[in-house]
Design an enzyme around this catalytic site. Sequence first.
Site, PDB file in Angstrom:
ATOM      1  N   GLY A 144     -53.850 -82.134-107.630  1.00 56.63           N
ATOM      2  CA  GLY A 144     -53.392 -81.176-106.697  1.00 56.63           C
ATOM      3  C   GLY A 144     -51.767 -80.902-106.916  1.00 56.63           C
ATOM      4  N   GLU A 145     -51.204 -81.945-107.783  1.00 55.99           N
ATOM      5  CA  GLU A 145     -49.719 -81.859-108.013  1.00 55.99           C
ATOM      6  C   GLU A 145     -49.454 -80.580-108.882  1.00 55.99           C
ATOM      7  OE1 GLU A 145     -47.992 -85.386-109.859  1.00 55.99           O
ATOM      8  OE2 GLU A 145     -48.752 -86.684-108.132  1.00 55.99           O
TER       9      GLU A 145
ATOM     10  N   HIS B 259     -42.582 -60.510 -91.058  1.00 54.98           N
ATOM     11  CA  HIS B 259     -43.380 -60.142 -89.846  1.00 54.98           C
ATOM     12  C   HIS B 259     -42.498 -60.275 -88.657  1.00 54.98           C
ATOM     13  CE1 HIS B 259     -47.050 -60.115 -87.639  1.00 54.98           C
ATOM     14  NE2 HIS B 259     -46.740 -61.225 -86.874  1.00 54.98           N
TER      15      HIS B 259
ATOM     16  N   ASP C  51     -50.576 -51.761 -82.161  1.00 51.61           N
ATOM     17  CA  ASP C  51     -50.164 -52.404 -81.049  1.00 51.61           C
ATOM     18  C   ASP C  51     -48.717 -52.122 -80.522  1.00 51.61           C
ATOM     19  OD1 ASP C  51     -48.420 -53.845 -82.649  1.00 51.61           O
ATOM     20  OD2 ASP C  51     -50.038 -55.254 -83.313  1.00 51.61           O
TER      21      ASP C  51
ATOM     22  N   LYS D 153     -54.130 -53.098 -77.000  1.00 52.25           N
ATOM     23  CA  LYS D 153     -55.263 -54.046 -77.266  1.00 52.25           C
ATOM     24  C   LYS D 153     -54.467 -55.535 -76.731  1.00 52.25           C
ATOM     25  CE  LYS D 153     -53.227 -55.768 -81.619  1.00 52.25           C
ATOM     26  NZ  LYS D 153     -53.407 -55.839 -83.204  1.00 52.25           N
TER      27      LYS D 153
ATOM     28  N   ASP E 187     -54.677 -58.588 -92.194  1.00 52.45           N
ATOM     29  CA  ASP E 187     -55.215 -59.712 -92.586  1.00 52.45           C
ATOM     30  C   ASP E 187     -56.746 -59.722 -92.666  1.00 52.45           C
ATOM     31  OD1 ASP E 187     -55.733 -62.488 -93.141  1.00 52.45           O
ATOM     32  OD2 ASP E 187     -54.549 -62.983 -91.486  1.00 52.45           O
ATOM     33  N   THR E 188     -57.661 -59.988 -91.394  1.00 46.38           N
ATOM     34  CA  THR E 188     -58.775 -59.846 -91.693  1.00 46.38           C
ATOM     35  C   THR E 188     -59.405 -58.644 -91.562  1.00 46.38           C
ATOM     36  OG1 THR E 188     -59.135 -60.358 -89.388  1.00 46.38           O
ATOM     37  CG2 THR E 188     -59.069 -62.291 -90.937  1.00 46.38           C
TER      38      THR E 188
ATOM     39  N   GLY F 158     -59.942 -56.921 -88.824  1.00 49.74           N
ATOM     40  CA  GLY F 158     -60.823 -56.814 -87.495  1.00 49.74           C
ATOM     41  C   GLY F 158     -59.996 -55.720 -86.542  1.00 49.74           C
TER      42      GLY F 158
END
Length: 322
Positions: free
Chosen positions: A39-40, A131, A170, A193, A223-224, A226
């Site tokens: 992982g390095e 964001h 939103d 929402k 993102d997802t 939904g």
Amino acid sequence: MKNNITIFALSASQKLAQSMAEILGTELGKCTVHHFADGEILVEIGESVRGKDVFIVQSTSNPVTENLMEVLILTDALKRASAREITAVIPYFGYARQDRKAKPRQPITSRLVADLLSTAGVDRVVTVDLHARQIQGFFDIPVDEMEALPLLANYFKNKNIPDLCVVSPDHGGATRARKLSEWLDCPIAIIDKRRPKPNVAEVTGIIGDVSGKNCIVIDDMIDTGGTIAAGVGKLKEFGAKDIYLACTHGVLSGPAVDRLQACPATEVVITDTIAIPEEKHFDKLVQVSVAELLAYTIESIENNLPVSDVFKHFEFKYDVIE
């Protein structure tokens, strides 16, 4: 200018960085990224950067932490190689959603990432559509936050869609929707929402009139998928005609592609701040490039010109990725 700058592309933004370099009439700097079995990460520079202004292009998208570490490690290497100034061009700034303590004992990871970049030796950050804009204040170094909204606005303006209405997914995105509606000279609506937990949203209604309108739902990221897919369904219930989805950052996690493909949207318009792999391409997807936006930003920084003037290049102009 070209002789004094070097642009390095890391794992997440190779194609975007190459397009930026071509616009600037230069070649990408030579560097190699090694990911070891444990992982390095090792990043090696293949040319001299002594006394040069260096621009690292890397979105800290999935895998977020690995991509962030690549930026930090290359920055350390550049400092030790005597680069004059290091600018991190981070089109998509990961961890930006962790910008406050939403409940007790939570971290503010956006601030941590800002501190890590500064400590590593980054002198300036260039990003696109944070964001939360207050993240700029987490840095003790200059931050140039560029907007992709003019590029998206020009794309839709050139389509000449009648009976338009811009929709915010939103209440928090109402300012963004209002700005787009002013460019397109049309009314706005807001999807009402509530979000009981992360990546879960319940749509309760629509504020505004969308009946008989062609709607553009504008957000900073998908993102997802939904939330925005549920919003499209609700708009259809309220009598909307064609629905276009638009965002800056296509995170597209988990079931996002299936949801977007299945929802009754006509097009999904996303910029290339995050590289979308071939397996996540789908029929409705349209990509608008931010390469010129970021290339002209680099040019302005290097020539000590206001980055706000960059947007003069984009009146009624956009670049769709084929």
